[in-house]
Write a protein that holds these residues in place. Structure first.
Motif, PDB file in Angstrom:
ATOM      1  N   LEU A 111       6.122   8.150  10.134  1.00  0.00           N
ATOM      2  CA  LEU A 111       4.726   7.650   9.476  1.00  0.00           C
ATOM      3  C   LEU A 111       4.793   5.899   9.457  1.00  0.00           C
ATOM      4  CD1 LEU A 111       2.784   9.404   6.528  1.00  0.00           C
ATOM      5  CD2 LEU A 111       3.077   7.002   6.919  1.00  0.00           C
ATOM      6  N   ILE A 112       3.884   5.295  10.110  1.00  0.00           N
ATOM      7  CA  ILE A 112       3.836   3.841   9.828  1.00  0.00           C
ATOM      8  C   ILE A 112       2.157   3.678   9.953  1.00  0.00           C
ATOM      9  CG2 ILE A 112       4.244   1.534  10.691  1.00  0.00           C
ATOM     10  CD1 ILE A 112       6.511   2.697  12.386  1.00  0.00           C
ATOM     11  N   GLY A 113       1.618   3.184   8.787  1.00  0.00           N
ATOM     12  CA  GLY A 113       0.274   2.878   8.436  1.00  0.00           C
ATOM     13  C   GLY A 113       0.087   1.563   7.877  1.00  0.00           C
ATOM     14  N   LEU A 114      -1.164   1.091   8.286  1.00  0.00           N
ATOM     15  CA  LEU A 114      -1.705  -0.110   7.852  1.00  0.00           C
ATOM     16  C   LEU A 114      -3.165  -0.066   7.511  1.00  0.00           C
ATOM     17  CD1 LEU A 114      -0.879  -3.087   7.323  1.00  0.00           C
ATOM     18  CD2 LEU A 114      -1.594  -3.717   9.543  1.00  0.00           C
ATOM     19  N   LYS A 115      -3.542  -0.174   6.466  1.00  0.00           N
ATOM     20  CA  LYS A 115      -4.980   0.322   6.037  1.00  0.00           C
ATOM     21  C   LYS A 115      -5.549  -0.961   5.094  1.00  0.00           C
ATOM     22  CE  LYS A 115      -7.798   4.133   4.693  1.00  0.00           C
ATOM     23  NZ  LYS A 115      -8.050   4.529   6.305  1.00  0.00           N
ATOM     24  N   PRO A 116      -6.768  -1.385   5.444  1.00  0.00           N
ATOM     25  CA  PRO A 116      -7.161  -2.449   4.677  1.00  0.00           C
ATOM     26  C   PRO A 116      -7.608  -1.868   3.355  1.00  0.00           C
ATOM     27  CG  PRO A 116      -8.904  -1.774   6.208  1.00  0.00           C
ATOM     28  CD  PRO A 116      -7.506  -1.091   6.431  1.00  0.00           C
ATOM     29  N   TRP A 117      -7.338  -2.698   2.116  1.00  0.00           N
ATOM     30  CA  TRP A 117      -7.584  -2.351   0.611  1.00  0.00           C
ATOM     31  C   TRP A 117      -8.976  -2.988   0.183  1.00  0.00           C
ATOM     32  CZ3 TRP A 117      -4.249  -3.247  -4.128  1.00  0.00           C
ATOM     33  CH2 TRP A 117      -5.067  -2.512  -5.074  1.00  0.00           C
ATOM     34  N   ARG A 118      -8.354  -4.198  -0.428  1.00  0.00           N
ATOM     35  CA  ARG A 118      -9.440  -5.117  -0.849  1.00  0.00           C
ATOM     36  C   ARG A 118      -9.308  -6.496  -0.757  1.00  0.00           C
ATOM     37  NH1 ARG A 118      -8.189  -7.175  -5.970  1.00  0.00           N
ATOM     38  NH2 ARG A 118      -6.090  -6.394  -6.931  1.00  0.00           N
ATOM     39  N   ASP A 119     -10.043  -7.452  -0.734  1.00  0.00           N
ATOM     40  CA  ASP A 119      -9.945  -9.090  -0.452  1.00  0.00           C
ATOM     41  C   ASP A 119      -9.193  -9.259   0.779  1.00  0.00           C
ATOM     42  OD1 ASP A 119     -10.987  -9.449  -2.991  1.00  0.00           O
ATOM     43  OD2 ASP A 119      -9.341  -9.520  -4.047  1.00  0.00           O
ATOM     44  N   ASP A 120      -8.166  -9.734   0.956  1.00  0.00           N
ATOM     45  CA  ASP A 120      -7.146  -9.884   2.091  1.00  0.00           C
ATOM     46  C   ASP A 120      -5.885  -9.046   2.080  1.00  0.00           C
ATOM     47  OD1 ASP A 120      -6.231 -11.161   0.158  1.00  0.00           O
ATOM     48  OD2 ASP A 120      -5.493 -12.884   1.293  1.00  0.00           O
ATOM     49  N   LEU A 121      -5.998  -8.201   1.263  1.00  0.00           N
ATOM     50  CA  LEU A 121      -4.644  -7.188   1.000  1.00  0.00           C
ATOM     51  C   LEU A 121      -4.879  -5.855   1.897  1.00  0.00           C
ATOM     52  CD1 LEU A 121      -4.104  -7.486  -2.915  1.00  0.00           C
ATOM     53  CD2 LEU A 121      -3.178  -8.652  -0.976  1.00  0.00           C
ATOM     54  N   TRP A 122      -3.630  -5.376   2.502  1.00  0.00           N
ATOM     55  CA  TRP A 122      -3.404  -4.225   3.461  1.00  0.00           C
ATOM     56  C   TRP A 122      -2.667  -3.419   2.632  1.00  0.00           C
ATOM     57  CZ3 TRP A 122      -6.009  -3.666   8.290  1.00  0.00           C
ATOM     58  CH2 TRP A 122      -6.837  -4.629   8.650  1.00  0.00           C
ATOM     59  N   ILE A 123      -2.608  -2.086   2.628  1.00  0.00           N
ATOM     60  CA  ILE A 123      -1.671  -1.224   2.410  1.00  0.00           C
ATOM     61  C   ILE A 123      -0.787  -0.801   3.332  1.00  0.00           C
ATOM     62  CG2 ILE A 123      -1.202   1.000   1.051  1.00  0.00           C
ATOM     63  CD1 ILE A 123      -3.897   0.556  -0.170  1.00  0.00           C
ATOM     64  N   ALA A 124       0.415  -1.043   3.547  1.00  0.00           N
ATOM     65  CA  ALA A 124       1.331  -0.590   4.440  1.00  0.00           C
ATOM     66  C   ALA A 124       2.228   0.372   3.914  1.00  0.00           C
ATOM     67  CB  ALA A 124       2.209  -1.745   5.032  1.00  0.00           C
ATOM     68  N   THR A 125       2.325   1.568   4.813  1.00  0.00           N
ATOM     69  CA  THR A 125       3.276   2.830   4.442  1.00  0.00           C
ATOM     70  C   THR A 125       4.195   3.058   5.773  1.00  0.00           C
ATOM     71  OG1 THR A 125       1.599   4.128   5.454  1.00  0.00           O
ATOM     72  CG2 THR A 125       1.829   3.993   2.828  1.00  0.00           C
ATOM     73  N   ALA A 126       5.145   3.425   5.374  1.00  0.00           N
ATOM     74  CA  ALA A 126       6.362   3.726   6.690  1.00  0.00           C
ATOM     75  C   ALA A 126       7.126   4.920   6.063  1.00  0.00           C
ATOM     76  CB  ALA A 126       6.759   2.493   7.161  1.00  0.00           C
ATOM     77  N   CYS A 127       7.623   5.675   6.737  1.00  0.00           N
ATOM     78  CA  CYS A 127       8.557   6.669   6.363  1.00  0.00           C
ATOM     79  C   CYS A 127       9.834   6.850   7.355  1.00  0.00           C
ATOM     80  CB  CYS A 127       7.891   8.151   5.955  1.00  0.00           C
ATOM     81  SG  CYS A 127       8.961   9.272   5.318  1.00  0.00           S
TER      82      CYS A 127
END
Length: 308
Positions: free
Chosen positions: A96-112
């Motif tokens: 699992l590798i993900g990249l999702k916009p959150w707020r302002d210029d921040l992105w949430i990255a996930t990886a397993c």
């Protein structure tokens, strides 16, 4: 036993004493429903979250992309992201590798990454591959906040990285109690980007994860969520709570060959309270729906720097 297959295909190889106890408990619930056949179970599900999981298990309907899965063809982005959020694990077997916009210029990255993984469901995207094949196989889960920087990324806070194995679920941030009362490590479901404002400077996001139990004539699902927030420059888990419980247990056979099903569900929400403790708003966890009574208030622990 592969709990990702539809749970109506599971056979009898379960602890029957636990199953009988489960049936007795289900019958005792005052708001449990009994329907005449499997086809009528869906009509008793009033939660979109639970319905998405139910449809995936019964019909194989894919849930919406909850993490912003990266394409396997975009190795430039994948390598740039992994080199920032988990450089010490760059050679791991990432799923699992993900990249999702959150707020302002921040992105949430996930990886397993897991030492052993099941065959990949997709040849095009990194999704749904954070799964163990044995109790001793170790898994690495990374959650990070990043900003785009040129053709790459930069960290907005120190990432959360956790190494666990199935045989030690008590050590995992993503553990929950399944329908049989066992503590297990949940499978990642989706990011929850609701407005969890802890104070004027601190916002949190949630990561939901679930566990399935299959019976020969039904099944049960449990889901929990962990809130993450940046505390003292580090992304860390600050609260873990249950978000829903659902059970569909087969009962008596009808003369026409159909089988009755006992259906029970409960959904839980977080409410940001007006009161505060040590500069952080209290959080109320409560059961959703009219007449529901389960409720608990969590307060910020300034020593542990988390909700208790």
């Amino acid at each position: 036993m592969d709990f990702r297959q539809p749970f109506y295909l599971f056979i009898e190889a379960l602890d029957m004493h636990k199953l009988l106890l489960t049936l007795l408990l289900a019958a005792a619930f005052s708001h449990a429903q009994t329907v005449r056949s499997l086809r009528k179970v869906a009509g008793q599900i009033h939660s979109p979250e639970i319905m998405a999981h139910y449809q995936e298990q019964i019909n194989g309907t894919a849930k919406l992309d909850g993490f912003g899965y990266l394409a396997k063809s975009d190795q430039t982005t994948v390598n740039a992201l992994l080199s920032v959020i988990a450089p010490q694990h760059r050679q791991a077997n990432w799923g699992l590798i993900g990249l999702k916009p959150w707020r302002d210029d921040l992105w949430i990255a996930t990886a397993c990454a897991a030492e052993q993984v099941r065959p990949q469901k997709s040849d095009s995207a990194y999704y749904d591959e954070c799964t163990y094949l044995s109790d001793d196989a170790k898994s690495v889960m990374a959650v990070a906040l990043v900003r785009r920087s040129g053709n790459g990324f930069e960290l907005a806070a120190e990432p959360w990285i956790e190494t666990t194995q199935l045989s030690n679920p008590e050590q995992s941030t993503f553990s929950l109690t399944n329908h049989m009362g066992d503590l297990v490590i949940g499978d990642p479901d989706r990011l929850d980007l609701a407005s969890y404002t802890l104070n004027e400077q601190t916002r949190a996001f949630g990561l939901r994860y679930s566990a399935l139990v299959g019976y020969s004539g039904g099944g049960a699902m449990s889901q929990a969520m962990t809130l993450f927030a940046v505390i003292d420059g580090k992304l860390k888990p600050v609260l873990s709570v249950s978000t829903f419980d659902f059970e569909d247990l087969a009962g008596d056979w009808n003369r026409d060959g159909t089988r009755q099903h006992h259906v029970e569900s409960a959904e839980y929400v977080l409410v940001m309270d007006k009161t505060a403790n040590s500069g952080f708003r209290d959080i109320i966890w409560r059961e959703k729906g009219a007449g529901k009574k389960q409720q608990k208030k969590y307060r910020w622990d300034a020593v542990q720097k988390a909700y208790r």
